[in-house]
Design a protein around this motif. Sequence first.
Motif, short mmCIF file in Angstrom:
data_model
loop_
_atom_site.label_atom_id
_atom_site.label_comp_id
_atom_site.label_asym_id
_atom_site.label_seq_id
_atom_site.Cartn_x
_atom_site.Cartn_y
_atom_site.Cartn_z
N MET A 1 0.83 -1.19 0.00
CA MET A 1 0.00 0.00 0.00
C MET A 1 0.88 1.25 0.00
N ASN A 2 0.54 2.20 -0.84
CA ASN A 2 1.30 3.45 -0.91
C ASN A 2 0.92 4.35 0.25
N ARG A 3 1.94 4.86 0.91
CA ARG A 3 1.69 5.81 2.00
C ARG A 3 1.64 7.21 1.42
N LYS A 4 0.73 7.99 1.90
CA LYS A 4 0.62 9.38 1.47
C LYS A 4 1.80 10.16 2.04
N SER A 5 2.34 11.08 1.25
CA SER A 5 3.41 11.93 1.76
C SER A 5 3.20 13.36 1.26
N TYR A 6 3.78 14.27 2.02
CA TYR A 6 3.60 15.69 1.78
C TYR A 6 4.95 16.39 1.76
N ASN A 7 5.01 17.46 1.01
CA ASN A 7 6.17 18.34 1.02
C ASN A 7 5.67 19.72 1.45
N LEU A 8 6.35 20.32 2.42
CA LEU A 8 5.97 21.63 2.94
C LEU A 8 7.00 22.65 2.48
N PHE A 9 6.54 23.75 1.90
CA PHE A 9 7.50 24.75 1.42
C PHE A 9 6.84 26.13 1.29
#
Length: 185
Positions: A1-9
């Motif tokens: 299962m793909n885990r959700k990920s985020y980039n903050l900028f």
Amino acid sequence: MNRKSYNLFFAILPDQEPAGRLEMLARRLCSAHKLTGHPFEADRFHISLQNLGEYSCVPNEVVDAAGQAAASVNAETFKVTFDRAGSFDTKSGRFPLVLLGDYGLIALRDFHRQLVSALKKEGLGRFVDFNYTPHITLLYADRLIEDHPVEAISWQVKDFLLILSHIGESRYDFLGQWSLHDNAQ
């Protein structure tokens, strides 16, 4: 299962008219250089100011501290001008085709220094990158192209944003927006 990920900028977005010009330029450059890649749509263009990391969930403490830092920045509006196109060599086989500039980005570099200073004061110094190369990514291409002049694209920067990017989804959430002072007063 793909885990959700985020980039903050932190980033600056172009106004509608220059965003449209960026989209047309990206398409022209892709065609002229016979690049394999898909030019970004107008709503995807931005100038990255400072990356604040990649996360598996929204980092509320970092978001709060970043908001405090942004609110403390006291800067006037400024003009940016991008007048060169070139590629970054990422060694990954996906080469960002970017717009760059020199003299037309001095005020942007000054603003970046103010922002990273504020981030350091808020305890976010671990994210600060002083090796800042202002650019706008137009597309990811299959090969490098030589740096060369292009028709200048300019606009007056009036604000900056804190953005949460949903990695792999081409989707942004705008977490905060801060206005710059109008220097015409």
